[in-house]
Design an enzyme around this catalytic site. Structure first.
Site, PDB file in Angstrom:
ATOM      1  N   ASP A  81       0.816  -1.210   0.000  1.00 17.67           N
ATOM      2  CA  ASP A  81       0.000   0.000   0.000  1.00 17.67           C
ATOM      3  C   ASP A  81       0.850   1.261   0.000  1.00 17.67           C
ATOM      4  O   ASP A  81       2.074   1.214   0.172  1.00 17.67           O
ATOM      5  CB  ASP A  81      -0.982  -0.002   1.187  1.00 17.67           C
ATOM      6  CG  ASP A  81      -0.377  -0.610   2.449  1.00 17.67           C
ATOM      7  OD1 ASP A  81       0.849  -0.556   2.596  1.00 17.67           O
ATOM      8  OD2 ASP A  81      -1.142  -1.136   3.272  1.00 17.67           O
ATOM      9  N   ASN A 152      -7.624  -2.588  13.854  1.00 16.79           N
ATOM     10  CA  ASN A 152      -9.016  -2.816  13.444  1.00 16.79           C
ATOM     11  C   ASN A 152      -9.142  -4.060  12.565  1.00 16.79           C
ATOM     12  O   ASN A 152     -10.178  -4.280  11.942  1.00 16.79           O
ATOM     13  CB  ASN A 152      -9.551  -1.594  12.693  1.00 16.79           C
ATOM     14  CG  ASN A 152      -8.730  -1.282  11.444  1.00 16.79           C
ATOM     15  OD1 ASN A 152      -7.830  -2.032  11.087  1.00 16.79           O
ATOM     16  ND2 ASN A 152      -9.044  -0.185  10.786  1.00 16.79           N
ATOM     17  N   HIS A 154      -7.404  -4.679   9.816  1.00 21.98           N
ATOM     18  CA  HIS A 154      -7.180  -4.519   8.372  1.00 21.98           C
ATOM     19  C   HIS A 154      -5.952  -5.317   7.920  1.00 21.98           C
ATOM     20  O   HIS A 154      -5.052  -5.600   8.708  1.00 21.98           O
ATOM     21  CB  HIS A 154      -7.094  -3.050   7.946  1.00 21.98           C
ATOM     22  CG  HIS A 154      -5.877  -2.297   8.379  1.00 21.98           C
ATOM     23  ND1 HIS A 154      -5.859  -0.923   8.501  1.00 21.98           N
ATOM     24  CD2 HIS A 154      -4.628  -2.697   8.726  1.00 21.98           C
ATOM     25  CE1 HIS A 154      -4.660  -0.528   8.876  1.00 21.98           C
ATOM     26  NE2 HIS A 154      -3.895  -1.571   9.027  1.00 21.98           N
ATOM     27  N   GLU A 159      -9.848  -2.031   4.698  1.00 16.89           N
ATOM     28  CA  GLU A 159     -10.417  -1.647   5.986  1.00 16.89           C
ATOM     29  C   GLU A 159     -11.719  -2.408   6.262  1.00 16.89           C
ATOM     30  O   GLU A 159     -12.330  -2.953   5.338  1.00 16.89           O
ATOM     31  CB  GLU A 159     -10.701  -0.138   5.974  1.00 16.89           C
ATOM     32  CG  GLU A 159      -9.461   0.738   5.714  1.00 16.89           C
ATOM     33  CD  GLU A 159      -8.522   0.836   6.919  1.00 16.89           C
ATOM     34  OE1 GLU A 159      -8.472  -0.085   7.750  1.00 16.89           O
ATOM     35  OE2 GLU A 159      -7.814   1.848   7.026  1.00 16.89           O
TER      36      GLU A 159
HETATM   37  C1  F6R Z   1       1.465  -1.751   5.994  1.00 17.20           C
HETATM   38  C2  F6R Z   1       0.109  -2.297   6.031  1.00 17.20           C
HETATM   39  C3  F6R Z   1      -0.698  -2.308   7.281  1.00 17.20           C
HETATM   40  C4  F6R Z   1       0.114  -2.643   8.531  1.00 17.20           C
HETATM   41  C5  F6R Z   1      -0.765  -2.620   9.784  1.00 17.20           C
HETATM   42  C6  F6R Z   1       0.050  -2.827  11.042  1.00 17.20           C
HETATM   43  O1  F6R Z   1       2.015  -1.840   4.696  1.00 17.20           O
HETATM   44  O2  F6R Z   1      -0.382  -2.708   5.030  1.00 17.20           O
HETATM   45  O3  F6R Z   1      -1.763  -3.205   7.131  1.00 17.20           O
HETATM   46  O4  F6R Z   1       0.691  -3.909   8.368  1.00 17.20           O
HETATM   47  O5  F6R Z   1      -1.422  -1.393   9.878  1.00 17.20           O
HETATM   48  O6  F6R Z   1       0.888  -1.729  11.236  1.00 17.20           O
HETATM   49  P1  F6R Z   1       2.028  -1.732  12.334  1.00 17.20           P
HETATM   50  O7  F6R Z   1       3.008  -2.766  11.934  1.00 17.20           O
HETATM   51  O8  F6R Z   1       2.641  -0.355  12.282  1.00 17.20           O
HETATM   52  O9  F6R Z   1       1.362  -2.036  13.627  1.00 17.20           O
END
Ligand code: F6R
Length: 264
Positions: A81, A152, A154, A159
């Site tokens: 992303d 959440n 995702h 989302e």
């Molecule tokens: C990042 C991504 C997100 C993260 C998720 C966890 O490329 O796609 O889904 O993997 O938000 O983020 P952290 O590791 O910062 O807790």
């Protein structure tokens, strides 16, 4: 070595004492995936994640490369992303993150490290996202997908939504609106609230779940609840990580004790 291994919803869960231990094992898994793909089909295609969770994994991959224990020749990467809009030169962009944590330190060819383009004009965003999916397909699909999990639930920036599971499973790469929990977490990187991008480009649920192997990393107590719901609850688009259950047999989770807190 993991302290314990569980099997839930068709996923192998490896529980480690610390994130660093988990990331050592994860780095070995990445190296194995590259090697196996190159032997099987002459190239390796990796789906990569950003965020706080995989930082020690990238450190370990860079160290392995410096020790000459790992080469990325013949390897392409596709990131999950990118914020939208954002310049790749912005230090908070995921393009900058990848450069800082991996690309500039290893032998990945610059034209083989793909990150969705946060500067693409909005009128072309759908076309850009569809092209990303076609490029992955043209490379024979993802051999390996690295995932973190949002508070959440995702995966990528897919989302939580209310849509039926069969529709959610088909979601392609696209421009999305970020969820309030995601925006709250992004505040750590964007101290001025007005600067937080409210949208992002994300790899879709469908191309993520089509990867030949999927490695989920989750560390810390804030991940315990979404991880437990993803692995022990019903499949629902309200918790996108639960859709991983449809990739049973291809999913490994490497977690620390804190993130595993809700599993037993
Ligand atoms: C990042 C991504 C997100 C993260 C998720 C966890 O490329 O796609 O889904 O993997 O938000 O983020 P952290 O590791 O910062 O807790």
């Amino acid at each position: 070595m993991p302290a314990r291994i569980l099997e839930l919803a068709g996923a192998d869960i490896h529980i480690f004492a610390t994130p660093e231990d988990a990331c050592r094992a994860a780095a070995a898994e990445v190296a194995r995936a590259i090697d196996a793909a190159k032997k099987a089909r002459g190239r390796a295609v990796l789906g990569l994640a950003t965020g706080r969770t995989p930082v020690p994994l990238y450190e370990r991959l860079v160290a392995m490369h410096k020790e000459r224990a790992l080469s990325f020749t013949g390897t392409s990467t596709y990131n999950l992303d990118e914020y939208y809009p954002i310049s790749p030169a912005d230090p908070r962009s995921y393009r900058s993150y990848m450069d800082q944590h991996l690309c500039r330190h290893v032998d990945l060819a610059p034209n083989r490290t793909h990150v969705l383009d946060g500067t693409v004009p909005e009128a072309f965003a759908a076309e850009h996202a569809a092209l990303y999916d076609r490029m992955i397909a043209a490379e024979g699909g993802l051999d390996f997908q690295l995932l973190g999990i949002g508070r959440n639930g995702h995966i990528g920036f897919n989302e939580p939504t209310q849509m039926p599971v069969d529709e959610a499973l088909k979601l392609p790469t696209r421009l999305v609106v970020l969820h309030p929990v995601t925006l709250a977490d992004a505040a750590a990187e964007f101290p001025a609230a007005a600067d937080i991008p409210t949208r992002a480009l994300t790899l879709g649920v469908a191309p993520i779940l089509a990867a030949r192997s999927i490695l989920v990393l989750a560390f810390g107590p804030k991940k315990a609840e979404p991880l437990a719901r993803a692995l022990t609850g019903p499949m629902t688009a309200e918790l996108p990580a639960s859709l991983l259950q449809s990739a049973a047999g291809r999913v490994t989770c490497m977690v620390d004790e804190a993130a595993a807190g809700g599993l037993e």
